[in-house]
Design a protein around this motif. Structure first.
Motif, PDB file in Angstrom:
ATOM      1  N   PRO A 207       0.811  -1.230   0.000  1.00  0.00           N
ATOM      2  CA  PRO A 207       0.000   0.000   0.000  1.00  0.00           C
ATOM      3  C   PRO A 207       0.841   1.277   0.000  1.00  0.00           C
ATOM      4  O   PRO A 207       1.023   1.925   1.045  1.00  0.00           O
ATOM      5  CB  PRO A 207      -0.812  -0.134   1.279  1.00  0.00           C
ATOM      6  N   THR A 208       1.344   1.649  -1.184  1.00  0.00           N
ATOM      7  CA  THR A 208       2.167   2.851  -1.294  1.00  0.00           C
ATOM      8  C   THR A 208       1.437   4.089  -0.803  1.00  0.00           C
ATOM      9  O   THR A 208       2.008   4.940  -0.101  1.00  0.00           O
ATOM     10  CB  THR A 208       2.598   3.055  -2.761  1.00  0.00           C
ATOM     11  N   SER A 209       0.160   4.197  -1.137  1.00  0.00           N
ATOM     12  CA  SER A 209      -0.613   5.372  -0.717  1.00  0.00           C
ATOM     13  C   SER A 209      -0.722   5.446   0.803  1.00  0.00           C
ATOM     14  O   SER A 209      -0.731   6.541   1.385  1.00  0.00           O
ATOM     15  CB  SER A 209      -2.010   5.329  -1.338  1.00  0.00           C
ATOM     16  N   LEU A 210      -0.799   4.287   1.465  1.00  0.00           N
ATOM     17  CA  LEU A 210      -0.851   4.269   2.929  1.00  0.00           C
ATOM     18  C   LEU A 210       0.474   4.747   3.508  1.00  0.00           C
ATOM     19  O   LEU A 210       0.494   5.550   4.456  1.00  0.00           O
ATOM     20  CB  LEU A 210      -1.174   2.865   3.427  1.00  0.00           C
ATOM     21  N   PHE A 211       1.586   4.276   2.947  1.00  0.00           N
ATOM     22  CA  PHE A 211       2.897   4.690   3.436  1.00  0.00           C
ATOM     23  C   PHE A 211       3.083   6.206   3.296  1.00  0.00           C
ATOM     24  O   PHE A 211       3.702   6.846   4.151  1.00  0.00           O
ATOM     25  CB  PHE A 211       4.010   3.961   2.684  1.00  0.00           C
ATOM     26  N   GLN A 212       2.568   6.746   2.228  1.00  0.00           N
ATOM     27  CA  GLN A 212       2.707   8.183   2.000  1.00  0.00           C
ATOM     28  C   GLN A 212       1.957   9.003   3.036  1.00  0.00           C
ATOM     29  O   GLN A 212       2.299  10.161   3.278  1.00  0.00           O
ATOM     30  CB  GLN A 212       2.205   8.535   0.595  1.00  0.00           C
ATOM     31  N   GLN A 213       0.948   8.409   3.659  1.00  0.00           N
ATOM     32  CA  GLN A 213       0.138   9.126   4.638  1.00  0.00           C
ATOM     33  C   GLN A 213       0.717   9.072   6.049  1.00  0.00           C
ATOM     34  O   GLN A 213       0.287   9.837   6.916  1.00  0.00           O
ATOM     35  CB  GLN A 213      -1.280   8.535   4.665  1.00  0.00           C
ATOM     36  N   LEU A 214       1.665   8.195   6.294  1.00  0.00           N
ATOM     37  CA  LEU A 214       2.172   7.994   7.655  1.00  0.00           C
ATOM     38  C   LEU A 214       3.142   9.105   8.046  1.00  0.00           C
ATOM     39  O   LEU A 214       4.355   8.899   8.147  1.00  0.00           O
ATOM     40  CB  LEU A 214       2.840   6.621   7.768  1.00  0.00           C
ATOM     41  N   LYS A 215       2.611  10.272   8.273  1.00  0.00           N
ATOM     42  CA  LYS A 215       3.450  11.438   8.561  1.00  0.00           C
ATOM     43  C   LYS A 215       4.103  11.335   9.939  1.00  0.00           C
ATOM     44  O   LYS A 215       5.122  11.972  10.200  1.00  0.00           O
ATOM     45  CB  LYS A 215       2.613  12.718   8.458  1.00  0.00           C
ATOM     46  N   GLY A 216       3.520  10.550  10.834  1.00  0.00           N
ATOM     47  CA  GLY A 216       4.090  10.395  12.168  1.00  0.00           C
ATOM     48  C   GLY A 216       5.409   9.652  12.176  1.00  0.00           C
ATOM     49  O   GLY A 216       6.091   9.612  13.200  1.00  0.00           O
ATOM     50  N   ARG A 217       5.798   9.073  11.029  1.00  0.00           N
ATOM     51  CA  ARG A 217       7.053   8.304  10.965  1.00  0.00           C
ATOM     52  C   ARG A 217       8.114   9.005  10.130  1.00  0.00           C
ATOM     53  O   ARG A 217       9.147   8.434   9.836  1.00  0.00           O
ATOM     54  CB  ARG A 217       6.797   6.931  10.367  1.00  0.00           C
ATOM     55  N   ARG A 218       7.854  10.219   9.744  1.00  0.00           N
ATOM     56  CA  ARG A 218       8.791  10.934   8.879  1.00  0.00           C
ATOM     57  C   ARG A 218       9.811  11.756   9.656  1.00  0.00           C
ATOM     58  O   ARG A 218      10.717  12.338   9.064  1.00  0.00           O
ATOM     59  CB  ARG A 218       8.028  11.842   7.911  1.00  0.00           C
ATOM     60  N   THR A 219       9.658  11.834  10.980  1.00  0.00           N
ATOM     61  CA  THR A 219      10.612  12.572  11.804  1.00  0.00           C
ATOM     62  C   THR A 219      10.963  11.741  13.025  1.00  0.00           C
ATOM     63  O   THR A 219      10.140  11.008  13.555  1.00  0.00           O
ATOM     64  CB  THR A 219      10.030  13.921  12.266  1.00  0.00           C
ATOM     65  N   VAL A 220      12.202  11.873  13.471  1.00  0.00           N
ATOM     66  CA  VAL A 220      12.668  11.227  14.690  1.00  0.00           C
ATOM     67  C   VAL A 220      12.836  12.303  15.747  1.00  0.00           C
ATOM     68  O   VAL A 220      13.588  13.259  15.556  1.00  0.00           O
ATOM     69  CB  VAL A 220      14.008  10.493  14.466  1.00  0.00           C
ATOM     70  N   ASP A 221      12.122  12.174  16.847  1.00  0.00           N
ATOM     71  CA  ASP A 221      12.162  13.179  17.901  1.00  0.00           C
ATOM     72  C   ASP A 221      13.406  12.979  18.753  1.00  0.00           C
ATOM     73  O   ASP A 221      13.438  12.141  19.647  1.00  0.00           O
ATOM     74  CB  ASP A 221      10.901  13.085  18.765  1.00  0.00           C
ATOM     75  N   GLN A 222      14.450  13.741  18.443  1.00  0.00           N
ATOM     76  CA  GLN A 222      15.708  13.615  19.170  1.00  0.00           C
ATOM     77  C   GLN A 222      15.642  14.244  20.557  1.00  0.00           C
ATOM     78  O   GLN A 222      16.517  14.035  21.389  1.00  0.00           O
ATOM     79  CB  GLN A 222      16.835  14.284  18.362  1.00  0.00           C
ATOM     80  N   THR A 223      14.621  15.049  20.833  1.00  0.00           N
ATOM     81  CA  THR A 223      14.520  15.730  22.126  1.00  0.00           C
ATOM     82  C   THR A 223      13.902  14.849  23.195  1.00  0.00           C
ATOM     83  O   THR A 223      13.856  15.226  24.359  1.00  0.00           O
ATOM     84  CB  THR A 223      13.682  17.012  21.981  1.00  0.00           C
ATOM     85  N   MET A 224      13.404  13.676  22.811  1.00  0.00           N
ATOM     86  CA  MET A 224      12.718  12.799  23.762  1.00  0.00           C
ATOM     87  C   MET A 224      13.757  12.036  24.581  1.00  0.00           C
ATOM     88  O   MET A 224      14.214  10.963  24.199  1.00  0.00           O
ATOM     89  CB  MET A 224      11.810  11.837  23.009  1.00  0.00           C
ATOM     90  N   LYS A 225      14.139  12.594  25.711  1.00  0.00           N
ATOM     91  CA  LYS A 225      15.162  11.986  26.549  1.00  0.00           C
ATOM     92  C   LYS A 225      14.591  10.908  27.457  1.00  0.00           C
ATOM     93  O   LYS A 225      15.254   9.945  27.785  1.00  0.00           O
ATOM     94  CB  LYS A 225      15.869  13.068  27.375  1.00  0.00           C
ATOM     95  N   THR A 226      13.362  11.097  27.908  1.00  0.00           N
ATOM     96  CA  THR A 226      12.709  10.091  28.749  1.00  0.00           C
ATOM     97  C   THR A 226      11.493   9.549  28.014  1.00  0.00           C
ATOM     98  O   THR A 226      10.802  10.297  27.308  1.00  0.00           O
ATOM     99  CB  THR A 226      12.258  10.695  30.089  1.00  0.00           C
ATOM    100  N   PRO A 227      11.209   8.255  28.120  1.00  0.00           N
ATOM    101  CA  PRO A 227      10.066   7.674  27.404  1.00  0.00           C
ATOM    102  C   PRO A 227       8.749   8.289  27.858  1.00  0.00           C
ATOM    103  O   PRO A 227       8.531   8.536  29.042  1.00  0.00           O
ATOM    104  CB  PRO A 227      10.133   6.182  27.771  1.00  0.00           C
ATOM    105  N   SER A 228       7.885   8.532  26.903  1.00  0.00           N
ATOM    106  CA  SER A 228       6.523   8.967  27.231  1.00  0.00           C
ATOM    107  C   SER A 228       5.591   7.829  26.867  1.00  0.00           C
ATOM    108  O   SER A 228       5.746   7.205  25.822  1.00  0.00           O
ATOM    109  CB  SER A 228       6.161  10.234  26.454  1.00  0.00           C
ATOM    110  N   TYR A 229       4.632   7.548  27.726  1.00  0.00           N
ATOM    111  CA  TYR A 229       3.794   6.371  27.587  1.00  0.00           C
ATOM    112  C   TYR A 229       2.342   6.734  27.331  1.00  0.00           C
ATOM    113  O   TYR A 229       1.870   7.807  27.697  1.00  0.00           O
ATOM    114  CB  TYR A 229       3.854   5.510  28.856  1.00  0.00           C
ATOM    115  N   LEU A 230       1.631   5.802  26.701  1.00  0.00           N
ATOM    116  CA  LEU A 230       0.191   5.904  26.568  1.00  0.00           C
ATOM    117  C   LEU A 230      -0.438   5.186  27.752  1.00  0.00           C
ATOM    118  O   LEU A 230       0.014   4.128  28.157  1.00  0.00           O
ATOM    119  CB  LEU A 230      -0.283   5.244  25.272  1.00  0.00           C
ATOM    120  N   GLY A 231      -1.494   5.725  28.294  1.00  0.00           N
ATOM    121  CA  GLY A 231      -2.087   5.118  29.484  1.00  0.00           C
ATOM    122  C   GLY A 231      -1.215   5.396  30.696  1.00  0.00           C
ATOM    123  O   GLY A 231      -0.286   6.166  30.659  1.00  0.00           O
TER     124      GLY A 231
END
Length: 464
Positions: A207-231
């Motif tokens: 699914p090329t079109s799906l990959f193109q939409q995954l904007k949350g994976r286009r950057t690596v957050d280097q400022t995240m020093k401590t893990p942030s969790y869901l829940g």
């Protein structure tokens, strides 16, 4: 009331139902057995109900849907059976609904209401059937959706892409099928971090079109020093099972920066799209056990934080891109059972991989499956440079040698002519005759000694 990890043994005590002002009831890992009592629906102010990791059995009481203040319902990892009451979709304040690892059957609730507060829905490893309910599109706050390891029959729910908060989509090991087509919407799955569609029957091209939409994976957050969790509220921990580095692991309290694409064990075909190289935040990429063809896209060399890459059991051909040698975070690589050929790239990480990473590719050469590779551009360059250096050294040596030889030859001629001139001018040529006779005698004696040695050598060989 919080009674975590206690050895209570027995059924849920009936007096609990009399605690009408109770807000939190947490009894995980307490060896509880028996049924979930109907009277729990009388605790009108209850906000948190956690009884996971026990031996509870029977059906879920519909009375729990009367708990309008309920925010977290976690009855996962028990032996509950039967259908999920439809009324559970109407609990407007419910944020966490965790019924994973039970024996629930039937279909999912189809009446998730508009304005739902649901953040996490985990029903994996049950015996649920039917389709994925379209009413889930009403859950605009949904972040985790895990319906894996059931018997759902449907196509890919592209309509879930409108859920802008969705981070985890796990639909592994169902009976989902067909191609994955784009819906045409401009924004789809903008924050999706984990997508696991493995062990289904999805087909056609990736699914090329799906990959193109995954904007949350286009950057690596280097400022995240401590893990942030869901829940995390009221001791609840989101968890999801992922296959990484060849192992099935449960990621507890899902890390918001942990990114996975697992499309393994399907019927995908065609090429690996180069757009995957734009998703630089991916840590796990698994496209194994499909029918993918063509070359491995060199763009995968841009996935700088990639830790696990599995492209095994496909029909990939050509050479392994040299760009993959630059993946310094890569800890697991499996390219086995394809039609790859040429030289295996050499680099810090590639030196750590074993033969099994390249099995079933008869055309591959180089470390670790063989000692050398003639077509290795690095080795060829080194050989060429060393050859040129040797040639230069040899040239310098011969130049110096001939200069010395010519100097010695010239000096010898001058000295010899001087001696002859001296002998002739004195009239005493006997000295010259003696010197010539002695030289002639030495030459004859050397020839005789050489002939004797050759005769002795032939005699020894004839004896054997």
């Amino acid at each position: 009331m919080i009674l975590n990890d206690n050895n209570l043994i027995g059924e849920i005590p009936s007096f609990v139902c009399n605690l009408t002002s109770l807000e939190v009831l947490c009894m995980p890992r307490t060896n509880l057995k028996g049924k979930v009592p109907q009277c729990l629906g009388n605790i009108s102010g209850l906000q948190v109900l956690v009884m996971s990791h026990n031996n509870l059995s029977g059906k879920m009481p519909p009375s729990i849907s009367n708990l309008t203040s309920l925010q977290i319902l976690d009855l996962g990892r028990n032996n509950l059976e039967g259908a999920i009451p439809q009324c559970f979709g109407n609990i407007s304040n419910l944020q966490v609904f965790d019924m994973q690892n039970n024996k629930l059957s039937g279909t999912l609730p189809t009446n998730f209401s508009i304005g739902s507060s649901l953040i996490s829905l985990n029903l994996h490893d049950n015996e649920l059937e039917g389709e994925i309910p379209r009413s889930l599109a009403n859950c605009k706050k949904l972040q985790v959706l895990d319906l894996g390891d059931n018997h759902l029959i449907d196509t890919f729910p592209m309509w879930l892409g409108t859920l802008t908060e969705l981070r985890v989509l796990r639909l592994t090991s169902n009976k989902l099928q067909g191609p994955i087509r784009s819906s045409g919407a401009e924004i789809m799955f903008p924050d999706l971090r984990i997508i696991d569609l493995s062990n289904n029957a999805f087909s056609k091209d990736l699914p090329t079109s799906l990959f193109q939409q995954l904007k949350g994976r286009r950057t690596v957050d280097q400022t995240m020093k401590t893990p942030s969790y869901l829940g995390g509220r009221y001791n609840y921990q989101d968890s999801v099972v992922v296959v990484t580095k060849g192992l099935k692991l449960e990621v507890v309290r899902i890390l918001s920066f942990y990114t996975v694409i697992d499309l393994s064990n399907n019927k995908f075909e065609g090429h690996i799209p180069s757009v995957l190289g734009d998703l630089i935040a991916i840590r796990v990429l698994n496209l194994s056990h499909n029918g993918l063809q063509g070359y491995i896209s060199p763009s995968l060399g841009s996935l700088s934080v990639l830790e696990s890459l599995d492209l095994s059991f496909n029909r990939l051909s050509g050479e392994i891109p040299q760009q993959l040698a630059s993946l310094t975070s890569l800890e697991f690589l499996n390219l086995s059972h394809n039609y790859l050929q040429g030289c295996i790239p050499q680099g810090p990480q590639f030196h750590t991989f074993e033969n099994s990473s390249f099995d079933g590719n008869d055309g591959l050469r180089g470390f670790p499956i063989s000692k050398g590779c003639g077509n290795n551009p690095v080795s060829e360059t080194n050989c060429t440079v060393s050859a040129l250096e040797d040639q230069e050294r040899n040239s310098e040596f011969f130049n110096d040698f001939w200069k010395a030889a010519l100097m010695g030859y010239g000096s010898g001629i001058c000295i010899g002519l001087s001696i002859i001139y001296f002998l002739i001018s004195t009239g005493n040529l006997r000295w010259l005759a003696r010197i010539i006779e002695e030289l002639e005698h030495k030459i004859i004696m050397r020839r005789r000694k050489k002939q004797r040695g050759q005769k002795n050598y032939r005699r020894r060989n004839n004896r054997f």
